[in-house]
Write a protein that holds these residues in place. Structure first.
Motif, PDB file in Angstrom:
ATOM      1  N   ALA A  54       5.592   5.717  -1.616  1.00 56.50           N
ATOM      2  CA  ALA A  54       6.681   5.791  -0.646  1.00 56.50           C
ATOM      3  C   ALA A  54       7.912   5.097  -1.228  1.00 56.50           C
ATOM      4  O   ALA A  54       7.786   4.148  -2.005  1.00 56.50           O
ATOM      5  CB  ALA A  54       6.273   5.117   0.666  1.00 56.50           C
ATOM      6  N   PRO A  55       9.124   5.544  -0.875  1.00 50.74           N
ATOM      7  CA  PRO A  55      10.330   4.862  -1.364  1.00 50.74           C
ATOM      8  C   PRO A  55      10.411   3.438  -0.816  1.00 50.74           C
ATOM      9  O   PRO A  55       9.853   3.131   0.243  1.00 50.74           O
ATOM     10  CB  PRO A  55      11.472   5.732  -0.827  1.00 50.74           C
ATOM     11  CG  PRO A  55      10.885   6.489   0.309  1.00 50.74           C
ATOM     12  CD  PRO A  55       9.440   6.697  -0.027  1.00 50.74           C
ATOM     13  N   LEU A  56      11.122   2.578  -1.519  1.00 51.07           N
ATOM     14  CA  LEU A  56      11.204   1.183  -1.135  1.00 51.07           C
ATOM     15  C   LEU A  56      11.783   1.018   0.264  1.00 51.07           C
ATOM     16  O   LEU A  56      11.380   0.126   1.015  1.00 51.07           O
ATOM     17  CB  LEU A  56      12.054   0.409  -2.154  1.00 51.07           C
ATOM     18  CG  LEU A  56      12.047  -1.119  -2.027  1.00 51.07           C
ATOM     19  CD1 LEU A  56      10.645  -1.667  -2.211  1.00 51.07           C
ATOM     20  CD2 LEU A  56      13.011  -1.739  -3.036  1.00 51.07           C
TER      21      LEU A  56
ATOM     22  N   TYR B 144       0.828  -1.209   0.000  1.00 54.62           N
ATOM     23  CA  TYR B 144       0.000   0.000   0.000  1.00 54.62           C
ATOM     24  C   TYR B 144       0.863   1.260   0.000  1.00 54.62           C
ATOM     25  O   TYR B 144       0.615   2.206  -0.758  1.00 54.62           O
ATOM     26  CB  TYR B 144      -0.917  -0.017   1.222  1.00 54.62           C
ATOM     27  CG  TYR B 144      -1.861   1.157   1.318  1.00 54.62           C
ATOM     28  CD1 TYR B 144      -2.930   1.291   0.447  1.00 54.62           C
ATOM     29  CD2 TYR B 144      -1.686   2.129   2.292  1.00 54.62           C
ATOM     30  CE1 TYR B 144      -3.804   2.373   0.537  1.00 54.62           C
ATOM     31  CE2 TYR B 144      -2.549   3.210   2.399  1.00 54.62           C
ATOM     32  CZ  TYR B 144      -3.607   3.322   1.516  1.00 54.62           C
ATOM     33  OH  TYR B 144      -4.469   4.384   1.607  1.00 54.62           O
ATOM     34  N   LEU B 145       1.886   1.279   0.874  1.00 52.06           N
ATOM     35  CA  LEU B 145       2.730   2.469   0.964  1.00 52.06           C
ATOM     36  C   LEU B 145       3.511   2.718  -0.321  1.00 52.06           C
ATOM     37  O   LEU B 145       3.668   3.870  -0.750  1.00 52.06           O
ATOM     38  CB  LEU B 145       3.693   2.328   2.144  1.00 52.06           C
ATOM     39  CG  LEU B 145       3.076   2.405   3.543  1.00 52.06           C
ATOM     40  CD1 LEU B 145       4.121   2.103   4.606  1.00 52.06           C
ATOM     41  CD2 LEU B 145       2.469   3.776   3.784  1.00 52.06           C
ATOM     42  N   THR B 146       4.018   1.655  -0.946  1.00 54.30           N
ATOM     43  CA  THR B 146       4.844   1.843  -2.138  1.00 54.30           C
ATOM     44  C   THR B 146       4.024   2.007  -3.409  1.00 54.30           C
ATOM     45  O   THR B 146       4.334   2.847  -4.251  1.00 54.30           O
ATOM     46  CB  THR B 146       5.809   0.656  -2.297  1.00 54.30           C
ATOM     47  OG1 THR B 146       5.057  -0.570  -2.312  1.00 54.30           O
ATOM     48  CG2 THR B 146       6.804   0.612  -1.157  1.00 54.30           C
TER      49      THR B 146
ATOM     50  N   GLY C 159       5.037   0.981   7.863  1.00 54.60           N
ATOM     51  CA  GLY C 159       3.663   0.780   8.308  1.00 54.60           C
ATOM     52  C   GLY C 159       3.572  -0.380   9.289  1.00 54.60           C
ATOM     53  O   GLY C 159       2.934  -0.271  10.349  1.00 54.60           O
ATOM     54  N   LEU C 160       4.228  -1.493   8.949  1.00 52.64           N
ATOM     55  CA  LEU C 160       4.244  -2.654   9.834  1.00 52.64           C
ATOM     56  C   LEU C 160       4.953  -2.335  11.139  1.00 52.64           C
ATOM     57  O   LEU C 160       4.469  -2.672  12.228  1.00 52.64           O
ATOM     58  CB  LEU C 160       4.932  -3.831   9.139  1.00 52.64           C
ATOM     59  CG  LEU C 160       5.164  -5.072  10.013  1.00 52.64           C
ATOM     60  CD1 LEU C 160       3.839  -5.707  10.409  1.00 52.64           C
ATOM     61  CD2 LEU C 160       6.051  -6.073   9.284  1.00 52.64           C
ATOM     62  N   VAL C 161       6.100  -1.665  11.062  1.00 55.33           N
ATOM     63  CA  VAL C 161       6.860  -1.349  12.267  1.00 55.33           C
ATOM     64  C   VAL C 161       6.056  -0.426  13.183  1.00 55.33           C
ATOM     65  O   VAL C 161       5.996  -0.627  14.403  1.00 55.33           O
ATOM     66  CB  VAL C 161       8.214  -0.717  11.897  1.00 55.33           C
ATOM     67  CG1 VAL C 161       8.906  -0.160  13.131  1.00 55.33           C
ATOM     68  CG2 VAL C 161       9.114  -1.740  11.209  1.00 55.33           C
ATOM     69  N   ALA C 162       5.403   0.600  12.601  1.00 60.70           N
ATOM     70  CA  ALA C 162       4.594   1.523  13.407  1.00 60.70           C
ATOM     71  C   ALA C 162       3.431   0.797  14.071  1.00 60.70           C
ATOM     72  O   ALA C 162       3.126   1.018  15.247  1.00 60.70           O
ATOM     73  CB  ALA C 162       4.075   2.662  12.535  1.00 60.70           C
TER      74      ALA C 162
ATOM     75  N   PRO D  96      -3.619  11.039   2.685  1.00 66.41           N
ATOM     76  CA  PRO D  96      -3.140  11.674   1.454  1.00 66.41           C
ATOM     77  C   PRO D  96      -1.692  11.322   1.128  1.00 66.41           C
ATOM     78  O   PRO D  96      -1.229  11.536   0.007  1.00 66.41           O
ATOM     79  CB  PRO D  96      -3.268  13.168   1.764  1.00 66.41           C
ATOM     80  CG  PRO D  96      -3.103  13.249   3.255  1.00 66.41           C
ATOM     81  CD  PRO D  96      -3.721  11.989   3.809  1.00 66.41           C
ATOM     82  N   GLY D  97      -0.953  10.806   2.107  1.00 70.24           N
ATOM     83  CA  GLY D  97       0.448  10.484   1.884  1.00 70.24           C
ATOM     84  C   GLY D  97       0.933   9.429   2.853  1.00 70.24           C
ATOM     85  O   GLY D  97       0.201   9.004   3.762  1.00 70.24           O
ATOM     86  N   PRO D  98       2.186   8.982   2.708  1.00 66.36           N
ATOM     87  CA  PRO D  98       2.712   7.897   3.547  1.00 66.36           C
ATOM     88  C   PRO D  98       2.704   8.210   5.039  1.00 66.36           C
ATOM     89  O   PRO D  98       2.420   7.328   5.857  1.00 66.36           O
ATOM     90  CB  PRO D  98       4.141   7.700   3.025  1.00 66.36           C
ATOM     91  CG  PRO D  98       4.121   8.242   1.633  1.00 66.36           C
ATOM     92  CD  PRO D  98       3.143   9.368   1.652  1.00 66.36           C
ATOM     93  N   ALA D  99       3.010   9.459   5.431  1.00 68.64           N
ATOM     94  CA  ALA D  99       3.097   9.789   6.854  1.00 68.64           C
ATOM     95  C   ALA D  99       1.760   9.581   7.558  1.00 68.64           C
ATOM     96  O   ALA D  99       1.699   9.008   8.656  1.00 68.64           O
ATOM     97  CB  ALA D  99       3.577  11.229   7.033  1.00 68.64           C
ATOM     98  N   ALA D 100       0.683  10.042   6.947  1.00 70.22           N
ATOM     99  CA  ALA D 100      -0.641   9.874   7.550  1.00 70.22           C
ATOM    100  C   ALA D 100      -1.021   8.397   7.615  1.00 70.22           C
ATOM    101  O   ALA D 100      -1.635   7.948   8.596  1.00 70.22           O
ATOM    102  CB  ALA D 100      -1.681  10.655   6.755  1.00 70.22           C
TER     103      ALA D 100
END
Length: 431
Positions: free
Chosen positions: A286-288, A279-281, A294-297, A340-344
């Motif tokens: 998001a960069p590789l 999903y992130l990439t 996401g999993l770590v968070a 809207p982006g990877p951080a959120a």
């Protein structure tokens, strides 16, 4: 709660060693498979899979667990939870390493995909044994200690998953080949499991603990109506007065609703494990190197939630804590969908991880409390039903994402979390 351990004849030092051993089992189980998860995009690309085929491929793991049925409970009753957890971990390490070898050089030949699927299938079957055994061992140690520890044990599983996710991300960034990475990880965690096995509770000790009467001063946590467990001798198939029909009513009327709560928790984990990196990439660009965040968070927040889970449960009870957690899970996954982006999205995964932290431990505790079932059966059945959800979720998300996009395919997860909010009352202990 306080359970007397005098009947089991366990010295405090023996109980402390067993506590360390079961903690190592949970930590190892979390870390082992998580090493592979940040590298799933690499596996997907190596085999040239669409989202639908990728979703089908990753369910080989839960499929292996589903098809073995109640075998984990039988193995625990025959050999003891410690040997099943320790030796099962070693075999599971070998299967994960074989899966990595299948996705390595030559993956595009078709043979590699076959090796990957077989290794994942066998790994799932072994993981079902290890998961049930370590929870059975944990419940026995909890009885010996006389207070709740099950949430903190699951916290260590989450901590292990964070460590495994970071190991996998680091190996990816450093360019370590997948096969060598998983082989090294397997050797490390096999050694930890074998050392822990030396201090685990034996089958005889576990049987003795299950026959200990609660202290007269035992009190239930708020929201519960009785102490943590009624004493039932481990050799008795069911309590007096509970025949085959009674056991069937326990499964249908009590165990299935409890399993729904557990499924709500593991759906969050499953999405984080199988889909967060993709999903992130793919969706959020998001960069590789950030694929595993996401999993770590999620696992880091879940660890915090589980460390707080035992005191929160003691104060407010399983029902209130589970209901609030399911609501936070729904909010977190909704943030992931709308991000809207990877951080959120990473923040949403973290909120969902914190929310789902106590759902599976509470469900396991409730399942292990149910009368009318042989020792280990409630745990095994809840674990089995959870893995059925694994079998359906990833293929469903994959098919929906190919049709409407991965973002909207994930909407099913917060919806199911809201169902758990409504059903949390089934976790209340019954007299």
């Amino acid at each position: 709660m306080a359970l007397s351990t005098a009947g089991a004849g366990l010295a405090p030092a023996r109980v402390r060693r067993a506590r360390i051993a079961v903690s190592a089992f949970f930590l190892t189980n979390g870390a082992l498979y998580a090493n592979l998860l940040p590298r799933f995009p690499e596996v997907k690309d190596a085999f040239g899979l669409s989202n639908t085929l990728y979703g089908l491929a990753v369910v080989a793991f839960p499929l292996g667990a589903i098809l073995i049925g109640a075998l984990p409970a039988r193995a625990i009753r025959r050999f003891g939870s410690g040997p099943v957890a320790g030796l099962g971990t070693v075999l599971l390490c070998a299967c994960v390493a074989a899966a990595g070898a299948g996705a390595g050089p030559g993956a595009g030949t078709g043979i590699g995909l076959g090796v990957f699927l077989v290794a994942m299938f066998l790994g799932g079957a072994l993981d079902a044994h290890v998961d049930t055994a370590q929870n059975a061992q944990g419940m026995d140690v909890q009885r010996a200690r006389g207070r709740s520890i099950i949430n903190s044990l699951h916290a260590l599983w989450s901590l292990g998953a964070v460590a495994g996710g970071l190991m996998g991300t680091a190996a990816l960034v450093l360019g370590v080949p997948l096969a060598w990475h998983l082989l090294g990880s397997g050797l490390l965690w096999s050694a930890v499991a074998l050392v822990a096995l030396r201090s685990a509770l034996t089958r005889a000790e576990g049987t003795a603990l299950r026959t200990v009467e609660p202290d007269a001063t035992t009190t239930a946590a708020p929201g519960d109506s009785r102490p943590a467990r009624d004493p039932v001798p481990a050799g008795d198939p069911v309590p007096a007065g509970a025949g085959r029909g009674g056991a069937g009513r326990v499964v249908v009327g009590h165990l299935l609703p409890v399993a729904v709560i557990a499924i709500a928790g593991v759906m969050i984990e499953d999405v984080g494990a199988n889909w967060s990196a993709v999903y992130l990439t793919a969706e959020l660009r998001a960069p590789l190197a950030a694929a595993g965040l996401g999993l770590v968070a999620m696992m880091a927040a879940q660890f915090v939630g589980r460390m707080l889970g035992d005191p929160m449960t003691d104060r407010w009870g399983r029902v209130a804590v589970a209901r609030a957690g399911a609501a936070l899970s729904a909010a977190g996954m909704l943030l992931v969908v709308l991000a809207p982006g990877p951080a959120a999205a990473v923040a949403g995964f973290a909120l969902a991880g914190f929310g789902c932290a106590t759902l599976v431990p509470a469900a396991y505790h409730a399942a292990d409390d149910l009368p009318g079932l042989k020792p280990g059966t409630g745990l095994a059945l809840v674990s089995w039903l959870m893995r059925i959800s694994f079998l359906s979720l990833s293929p469903a998300v994959g098919a929906l994402s190919d049709a409407a996009g991965l973002r909207w395919a994930l909407v099913v997860v917060p919806v199911f979390a809201l169902v758990a909010v409504l059903m949390a009352g089934v976790l209340r202990a019954r007299p």
